[in-house]
Design an enzyme around this catalytic site. Structure first.
Site, mmCIF file in Angstrom:
data_model
loop_
_atom_site.group_PDB
_atom_site.id
_atom_site.type_symbol
_atom_site.label_atom_id
_atom_site.label_comp_id
_atom_site.label_asym_id
_atom_site.label_seq_id
_atom_site.Cartn_x
_atom_site.Cartn_y
_atom_site.Cartn_z
ATOM 1 N N ASP A 51 7.444 10.334 1.549
ATOM 2 C CA ASP A 51 6.157 9.082 2.625
ATOM 3 C C ASP A 51 6.690 8.744 4.486
ATOM 4 O O ASP A 51 6.889 8.677 4.626
ATOM 5 C CB ASP A 51 5.835 7.864 2.709
ATOM 6 C CG ASP A 51 4.695 8.506 0.977
ATOM 7 O OD1 ASP A 51 4.895 9.834 0.727
ATOM 8 O OD2 ASP A 51 4.112 7.257 0.760
ATOM 9 N N LYS A 60 -1.016 12.229 -2.111
ATOM 10 C CA LYS A 60 -1.542 10.966 -2.966
ATOM 11 C C LYS A 60 -2.552 9.802 -2.069
ATOM 12 O O LYS A 60 -2.311 9.501 -0.708
ATOM 13 C CB LYS A 60 -0.578 10.183 -3.375
ATOM 14 C CG LYS A 60 0.506 9.482 -3.122
ATOM 15 C CD LYS A 60 1.647 9.247 -2.863
ATOM 16 C CE LYS A 60 2.917 8.372 -2.349
ATOM 17 N NZ LYS A 60 2.112 7.126 -1.122
ATOM 18 N N CYS A 99 7.285 3.430 -2.522
ATOM 19 C CA CYS A 99 6.142 4.626 -2.860
ATOM 20 C C CYS A 99 7.432 5.284 -3.238
ATOM 21 O O CYS A 99 7.640 5.957 -4.153
ATOM 22 C CB CYS A 99 6.354 5.427 -2.057
ATOM 23 S SG CYS A 99 4.596 4.407 -1.689
HETATM 24 C C1 VGL Z 1 3.294 2.883 0.828
HETATM 25 C C2 VGL Z 1 2.716 0.639 1.093
HETATM 26 C C3 VGL Z 1 1.246 1.041 1.245
HETATM 27 C C4 VGL Z 1 4.995 3.519 0.939
HETATM 28 C C5 VGL Z 1 2.271 3.301 1.278
HETATM 29 O O1 VGL Z 1 4.476 4.601 0.981
HETATM 30 O O2 VGL Z 1 6.113 2.972 0.157
HETATM 31 N N1 VGL Z 1 3.919 1.716 1.030
HETATM 32 N N2 VGL Z 1 0.872 2.434 1.054
#
Ligand code: VGL
Ligand code: ZN
Length: 210
Positions: free
Chosen positions: A9, A110, A155
C-alpha cells in the site's frame, strides 16, 4: 529458494497530505526503491498491494455514521472507522509517483467488497475471501517473502501474519514501514507480534546484503 519483495500500500493517501496520511509515510519510498534495485540485481520478484475501496465502503466513518479513529463493529468484526481513503480510480489510491513502478511485476488489489475491510494482501479481515496473491506465489514456487510498506500496524501486520500462516518464510524490512499509531506504541507492538509469530525483522541494509 525463490523470494518476492511484497510492497504494501505505497499509495498517496497513506503519505503526508493524503486522506489517511501516516507520519513519514513517504520516507518508505526511497527504501522501497533500494530494495527493488537489490531484487532486480538478484532476480527476485517484486510485487505490490493496493488498497482499493469503492466510495460506499462501510469502513469509512461517514458511511457508518461513526467518528473517524474510533472503534466499532462491521459484519461482526472489530472495525476502526477510517476517513474516506484509497477510493478506486482516485489520485489518493495511486501508488506514489516516486516509486519505481515499472519494476513491479503484479499488483494485488484489496478492500473492494464494501461490507468488509481487508488489511491483509491475502484475505479480508474475516478470512472469508482471498485475493489472487497466494495462488500467484505458489504457481511461481515462491516460498520466501520480504514485506515492507504502509501501514505497520494494519496492512503490513496482517499481511505478514497471513503469510506466516500460509507457510511463507517471511522477513519484514523495518525501516521500510511506518504506522498509523492511533495509540503511540501500536507500530512497536505490531512488529513484536509479527516477530513472535515467526517473522524475521531486518533492516534494508541487511536485506540488500543477503
Ligand atoms: C490501511 C487502514 C485502512 C493500510 C488500509 O494500508 O494499512 N489502513 N486501510
Ligand atoms: Zn483501507
Amino acid at each position: 529458494m525463490k523470494t518476492a519483495l511484497l510492497l504494501i500500500d505505497l499509495q498517496n493517501d497513506f503519505c503526508p497530505g493524503g486522506a489517511l496520511g501516516v507520519v513519514e509515510g513517504d520516507a518508505t519510498i526511497a527504501v522501497a526503491n533500494q530494495a527493488i534495485a537489490a531484487c532486480l540485481a538478484r532476480n527476485d520478484t517484486v510485487i505490490a498491494s493496493q488498497d482499493w475501496h469503492p466510495a460506499e465502503h462501510r469502513s469509512f466513518a461517514i458511511n457508518s455514521n461513526a467518528q473517524v479513529g474510533t472503534l466499532g463493529e462491521l459484519e461482526g468484526l472489530p472495525q476502526v472507522w477510517w476517513p474516506v481513503h484509497c477510493v478506486q480510480g482516485s489520485l489518493g489510491a495511486d501508488l506514489h509517483a516516486q516509486l519505481d513502478r515499472q519494476s513491479i511485476e503484479a499488483i494485488f488489489r484489496k478492500g473492494e467488497d464494501p461490507d468488509i475491510d481487508s488489511y491483509s494482501a491475502f484475505f479480508d479481515n474475516g478470512h472469508r475471501a482471498q485475493t489472487a496473491l497466494d495462488g500467484w506465489l505458489k504457481e511461481r514456487d515462491i516460498t520466501q517473502l520480504a514485506v515492507m510498506g504502509l501501514a505497520t500496524d494494519y496492512c503490513v501486520k496482517f499481511s505478514v501474519l497471513d503469510a506466516l500462516r500460509l507457510g511463507y518464510q517471511t522477513q519484514v524490512i523495518i525501516d521500510g514501514c511506518r504506522g498509523v499509531n492511533l495509540q503511540p506504541d501500536d507500530s512497536e507492538q505490531a512488529l513484536a507480534a509479527m516477530q513472535s509469530a515467526g517473522a524475521q525483522l531486518v533492516t534494508l541494509s541487511q536485506f540488500i546484503q543477503r
